[in-house]
Write a protein that holds these residues in place. Sequence first.
Motif, short mmCIF file in Angstrom:
data_model
loop_
_atom_site.label_atom_id
_atom_site.label_comp_id
_atom_site.label_asym_id
_atom_site.label_seq_id
_atom_site.Cartn_x
_atom_site.Cartn_y
_atom_site.Cartn_z
N ASP A 73 1.84 14.47 4.11
CA ASP A 73 0.66 14.96 4.82
C ASP A 73 -0.47 15.32 3.87
OD1 ASP A 73 2.14 17.07 3.84
OD2 ASP A 73 2.03 18.29 5.65
N LYS A 74 -0.16 15.98 2.75
CA LYS A 74 -1.22 16.35 1.81
C LYS A 74 -1.81 15.13 1.12
CE LYS A 74 -2.50 19.38 -1.99
NZ LYS A 74 -3.49 18.40 -2.44
N SER A 75 -0.96 14.21 0.70
CA SER A 75 -1.45 13.01 0.03
C SER A 75 -2.36 12.21 0.95
CB SER A 75 -0.27 12.12 -0.40
OG SER A 75 0.58 12.80 -1.28
N LEU A 76 -1.97 12.08 2.22
CA LEU A 76 -2.78 11.31 3.15
C LEU A 76 -4.05 12.03 3.54
CD1 LEU A 76 -0.08 9.82 5.54
CD2 LEU A 76 -1.31 8.68 3.71
N SER A 77 -3.99 13.34 3.64
CA SER A 77 -5.17 14.11 4.03
C SER A 77 -6.33 13.85 3.09
CB SER A 77 -4.84 15.61 4.06
OG SER A 77 -5.99 16.35 4.39
N LYS A 124 4.50 14.12 14.41
CA LYS A 124 4.09 15.31 13.65
C LYS A 124 2.95 14.99 12.70
CE LYS A 124 5.96 18.84 10.52
NZ LYS A 124 7.18 19.30 9.78
N LEU A 125 3.04 13.83 12.05
CA LEU A 125 1.99 13.41 11.12
C LEU A 125 0.68 13.17 11.86
CD1 LEU A 125 1.65 12.67 8.08
CD2 LEU A 125 2.07 10.29 8.73
N ALA A 126 0.75 12.59 13.05
CA ALA A 126 -0.46 12.34 13.85
C ALA A 126 -1.17 13.65 14.18
CB ALA A 126 -0.09 11.59 15.12
N ARG A 127 -0.40 14.69 14.49
CA ARG A 127 -1.02 15.98 14.80
C ARG A 127 -1.67 16.59 13.56
NH1 ARG A 127 3.72 16.34 18.05
NH2 ARG A 127 4.85 17.44 16.39
N ALA A 128 -1.09 16.33 12.39
CA ALA A 128 -1.62 16.90 11.15
C ALA A 128 -2.84 16.15 10.63
CB ALA A 128 -0.53 16.89 10.07
N LEU A 129 -3.02 14.89 11.07
CA LEU A 129 -4.10 14.06 10.54
C LEU A 129 -4.94 13.50 11.69
CD1 LEU A 129 -2.03 12.09 7.87
CD2 LEU A 129 -3.64 13.95 7.43
N VAL A 168 0.86 -1.18 0.00
CA VAL A 168 0.00 0.00 0.00
C VAL A 168 0.89 1.24 0.00
CG1 VAL A 168 -2.15 -0.87 0.98
CG2 VAL A 168 -0.26 -0.39 2.51
N ALA A 169 0.59 2.17 -0.88
CA ALA A 169 1.40 3.40 -0.97
C ALA A 169 0.55 4.49 -1.63
CB ALA A 169 2.67 3.16 -1.77
N ALA A 170 0.10 5.44 -0.81
CA ALA A 170 -0.82 6.46 -1.30
C ALA A 170 -0.13 7.72 -1.80
CB ALA A 170 -1.80 6.83 -0.18
N ASN A 171 1.15 7.87 -1.53
CA ASN A 171 1.83 9.14 -1.81
C ASN A 171 2.92 8.99 -2.87
OD1 ASN A 171 3.48 7.62 -0.02
ND2 ASN A 171 4.63 9.46 0.50
#
Length: 208
Positions: free
Chosen positions: A159-163, A189-194, A107-110
Amino acid sequence: AVSAAEEPKAVSVTFYHTSDIHDHSPPLPRIAGFVESRKKQDPNVLLVDTGDWFNKGDLTELNTRGEAMVAMLSACGYDALIPGNHDYSFGTKRLAELIDRFSLPVVAANCIWPDDMKPEHSVPYRIFKLDGVTVAIIGTATPISTQQIDSLLTILPMDKSLSDVVTKLEQRADIIVVLTHIGTPADEKLARALPGVDIIFGGHDHRR
């Protein structure tokens, strides 16, 4: 009014997580056997890996360019995996070739694979229905390029790709999981952003 017979039952989902195996093959049969026995007892079990399959361990000396390790990973019955920075060490074409040859559920979304080598078995996320609970596992390709020998795989900002993907899945999934290979500080950091993400399984810093 809702009768007791109509009340939803509690459902438990168990995750098992490996990372940074680095061609160390001895633990894999034991891990695979353990998880297989757990799945027979409870089907609500998922096995994931967060990258760095290659280099450093006992299989490296076979010089199979990753094939020996990927064959073992495939036999372990993982439900979702992502590549780490060491998994770029034989090139993008070789990584794509191994993913499809052994049907690895990557799995790779970005990331954007080159058109002529995009693996059929690599998707942005996978959905699992477990006893009425929907689990979405989103994967990421690590931007860490210390072992990258070509630039054929385009890796987008995480972060943008996952958002975008998380927003899409929030209406479909009860549990949203993200797999990363960026180290614990970057995961925090990613957890705070998402905030829509429930669980992050990480890798790279070799923390147990």
